[in-house]
Design a protein around this motif. Structure first.
Motif, short mmCIF file in Angstrom:
data_model
loop_
_atom_site.label_atom_id
_atom_site.label_comp_id
_atom_site.label_asym_id
_atom_site.label_seq_id
_atom_site.Cartn_x
_atom_site.Cartn_y
_atom_site.Cartn_z
N ALA A 1 7.24 56.22 41.58
CA ALA A 1 6.36 55.07 41.41
C ALA A 1 7.14 53.77 41.55
O ALA A 1 6.62 52.76 42.06
N GLY A 2 8.42 53.77 41.11
CA GLY A 2 9.25 52.59 41.25
C GLY A 2 9.53 52.24 42.69
O GLY A 2 9.54 51.05 43.07
N ILE A 3 9.76 53.25 43.52
CA ILE A 3 9.96 53.00 44.96
C ILE A 3 8.71 52.38 45.56
O ILE A 3 8.77 51.42 46.33
N ARG B 1 20.65 58.51 44.05
CA ARG B 1 19.80 58.73 45.23
C ARG B 1 18.69 57.69 45.29
O ARG B 1 18.45 57.07 46.33
N PHE B 2 18.02 57.47 44.19
CA PHE B 2 16.93 56.50 44.18
C PHE B 2 17.45 55.08 44.31
O PHE B 2 16.83 54.24 44.97
N CYS C 1 7.30 57.70 53.01
CA CYS C 1 8.57 57.03 52.73
C CYS C 1 8.39 55.97 51.65
O CYS C 1 9.33 55.68 50.90
N GLU C 2 7.19 55.42 51.55
CA GLU C 2 6.96 54.32 50.61
C GLU C 2 6.96 54.78 49.16
O GLU C 2 7.04 53.94 48.25
N PHE C 3 6.88 56.08 48.90
CA PHE C 3 7.03 56.54 47.52
C PHE C 3 8.09 57.64 47.42
O PHE C 3 8.13 58.41 46.47
#
Length: 715
Positions: free
Chosen positions: A588-590, A539-540, A563-565
């Motif tokens: 946090a990676g997103i 998913r990620f 959406c940014e995280f």
């Protein structure tokens, strides 16, 4: 008491349509006679310009007084006794008109570009006296009074005079900034309407209260300008769309104020590399659940988060961080709340009378009558107001499709064709063209964007060439197709390969913005992360690949907050975003990926200079449906400004994948969404790759799973 005229009883009963004809100073024979209506006053004197006094006789117990001025004086005050108090008053009915003849000419013609300088409530000094001038459009009213804190909300005290084609005006001495007010209107059939808020009010009470508030908006500190060229077609444009009431909240679920948002929001957006912030509508609105899309106060920043001065400070803070500010603007419809624009003067003034033209079935709202001169003037002036007074850099026009089509979301027989028998709303088309023409003429550095969901041609093309004149258009087709593709399990994506390819057939027919907006994360659609298939890792990874695909794709970018995280839940307007998710590595990676994508998008001319030009794009791989792989070259103006984007929408790693490129030599891998830094598996090309020997330059790539890589030629 003397026998009274019909005019006198009209004043007493609050139904006189021309109070200046009876009240104030009048020459009768050889005398200057003053008449005043002061309910609750026990006695009244006229005070001449040299201090001499003359009593005014009470000619009716309701508070109607009349008498001659002393010594032929033409300037006067009133001295009234209320119980034990004696008060000196300036008579509103002795002052000259507020609107000039030239104002009336422009208003009648519908070309008054600065409507906000004349209509509404304006503190001013008139004939040496400080007060507030009130002006409102109500052409079909029998009588209009202004009521408020300055007259005990008594409609009989301050009836207004009508001028021109229905503009009612009155200067009220000693009314002041901060006073609450409304308009009390008697309709054409003698019906008494609910008190109306001022359509031109610059400030309003916090809902559920609905009074307008007198504001001297010319004294609001003007925000500093945004960086020059920030809206240009060749500039990077990455928009962070925000609902101010739910971006972040304080304890006890309280809103952040405009000032608190100014301390946090611009710095956050700038840190993530966005170039613009777009606010969902900030116009005053009664219902939180409308998100601002059902406004009643088009000229007033909502009081939920503070004052207009506070809102101006928020815009200034955005500009200080180098961010452009866009507003969602709603000229397509308005709610039918009794204090609002609906049936404003007892008739369908702002809306169409026929519900087949004047009411939206989907939203239960009213539709502006774009064929009416005064309505178009009201809306165009409102657009210019936000750009001038608050230094707004762009307006995104909501629901343009609903304006363009007379049969929008209507059943057969449920709409009225235009004069040619067609479904196009000719008056709305003319309005949109005028709106864009005047915006770009007055504010050439500003821009406009259309949320238009159909294939209407030339939305973002100049009016002189037959277009609607918008600066940009939201690419709703791209959003729909690509979200449909990415929501499929990778094994099924080969059957939907065209969903990715199709958008490039029309990608340059308009100046497009690629939107992942608030509408895509509500009403059961799930969050963007919620649409991604597979286990948690997939998913990620899918989301990282999709966001990277978006930033590599031609077109400006727009992303709704959260959406940014990778917000997991759908967005709700009545709670904060789930900021605690940033404690988790995947989320946090997103966020880190979005920061790097934004910075890469701005740093590489190839990714933004020709966003809206077909010469800036070249397909490289389109036929690998089984592998779910796409590749293309983005180009800048300079011959060496090139970027190769390769996207793998399958969970497989591809080794020795050959991709042709325009230049031989070393290509640097400048971004890999599979990096461990973003939560990926760290498969890639170790930072660089050299072209193979041969007649046509090719790269032998390792393509990571569910990921995108960006490569640029080494200069």
């Amino acid at each position: 008491m003397t026998k009274l005229s019909a005019e006198a009883y009209a004043i007493i009963e609050g139904r006189h349509s021309d109070p200046f004809h009876y009240l104030g100073l009048h020459i009768e024979g050889d005398q200057n006679v003053v008449r005043a209506f002061l309910p609750e006053a026990s006695n009244v004197e006229a005070v001449g310009e040299h201090g001499e006094t003359a009593p005014l006789a009470r000619i009716h117990d309701s508070g109607l007084f009349a008498g001659a001025l002393p010594n032929g004086s033409k300037r006067y005050q009133l001295r009234a006794r209320y119980g034990d108090n004696v008060v000196d008053l300036d008579d509103p009915y002795r002052f000259p008109p507020v609107l000039t003849d030239f104002d009336l000419y422009l208003l009648g013609e519908g070309t008054h570009q600065r409507l906000y300088d004349k209509l509404g409530a304006h503190p001013m000094t008139l004939d040496g006296v400080e007060g507030v001038a009130f002006v409102v459009l109500a052409p079909n009213a029998r009588r209009v009074s202004v009521v408020g804190d300055f007259n005990f909300w008594n409609a009989r005290r301050h009836p207004m005079r009508v001028r021109g084609v229905g503009y009612w005006e009155l200067f009220i001495p000693h009314a002041r900034v901060g006073d609450h007010y409304k308009f009390d209107i008697v309709g054409p059939q003698g019906q008494h309407l609910a008190l109306k808020s001022d359509p031109m009010a610059f400030a309003a009470e916090v809902r559920p209260s609905t009074a307008s508030i007198v504001l001297d908006e010319t004294r609001i500190p003007h925000p500093r300008p945004a960086p020059s060229g920030i809206n240009a077609l060749g500039s990077p444009m990455s928009i962070y769309e925000v609902h101010l009431g739910s971006w972040r909240r304080k304890s006890h679920n309280e809103w952040l104020t405009y000032r608190e948002l100014a301390e946090q929001l611009p710095r956050y957006a700038r840190d993530l590399g966005f170039t613009h912030i777009e606010f969902l509508p900030v116009n005053e609105h009664p219902f939180d659940g409308s998100w601002g899309y059902q406004p009643t106060g088009l000229y007033a920043p909502t009081s939920r988060f503070g004052t207009p001065e506070d809102f101006s400070a928020l815009v200034d803070a955005c500009h200080r961080e180098g961010l452009g500010v866009m507003l969602d603007w709603v000229p397509g419809h308005f709610p039918d709340d009794p204090h609002g624009l609906g049936h404003f003067d007892g008739t369908a003034l702002y809306e169409h009378a026929n519900p087949l033209q004047g009411r939206h079935l989907d939203w239960g709202t009213l539709i502006y009558n774009y064929g009416r001169t005064e309505v178009v003037n009201f809306l165009v002036s409102n657009a210019l107001f936000w750009l001038e007074r608050y230094a707004i850099d762009g307006l995104r026009v909501d629901a343009v499709a609903s304006m363009l089509y007379l049969d929008y979301s209507r059943p057969a027989g449920g709409w009225i064709p235009n004069k040619h028998g067609g479904r196009e709303n000719l008056e709305a088309i003319d309005f949109l063209r005028r709106f864009n023409t005047e915006v770009f003429a007055r504010f050439p550095e500003a821009t406009t964007a259309a949320e238009e969901s159909t294939a209407w041609p030339q939305v973002s093309r100049p009016v002189e060439f037959g277009g609607l004149g918008f600066g940009y258009k939201w690419n709703m087709g791209w959003m729909h197709d690509t979200l449909n593709y990415i929501s499929k399990e990778p094994i099924h994506r080969k059957f939907h390969h065209g969903d990715i390819l199709f958008g490039l057939h029309y990608a340059f027919s308009e100046n497009f913005i690629l939107p992942l907006s608030h509408d895509e994360v509500v009403h059961g659609k799930r969050s963007i992360l919620g649409r991604m298939p597979g286990d948690d890792w997939q998913r990620f990874a899918n989301l990282r690949a999709y966001y990277s695909f978006m930033f590599g794709h031609p077109g400006k970018k727009l992303m709704f907050m959260g959406c940014e995280f990778a917000q997991e839940r759908e967005w709700s307007h009545d709670r904060s975003l789930d900021w605690h998710l940033l404690d988790q590595k995947n989320h946090a990676g997103i966020q880190s990926l979005i920061r790097d994508l934004n910075r890469l998008y701005q740093a590489l001319p190839a990714l933004h200079e020709l966003d809206c030009d077909p010469s800036g794009f070249e397909w490289i791989v389109t036929d690998d449906a089984n592998g779910n792989v796409f590749a293309w070259i983005r180009k800048g103006n300079d011959a060496r400004a090139r970027c190769l984007v390769v996207v793998n929408f399958s969970p497989n790693v591809y080794y020795n994948y050959h991709v042709r490129v325009p230049f031989a030599g070393k290509w640097r891998e400048v971004l890999n969404s599979d990096s461990a830094h973003y939560g990926g598996s760290n498969v890639g090309n170790v930072g660089e790759v050299h072209t193979l020997d041969g007649l046509v330059p090719e790269l032998n790539l390792t393509i990571p799973p569910l990921a995108a890589i960006f490569l640029v030629p080494e200069n």
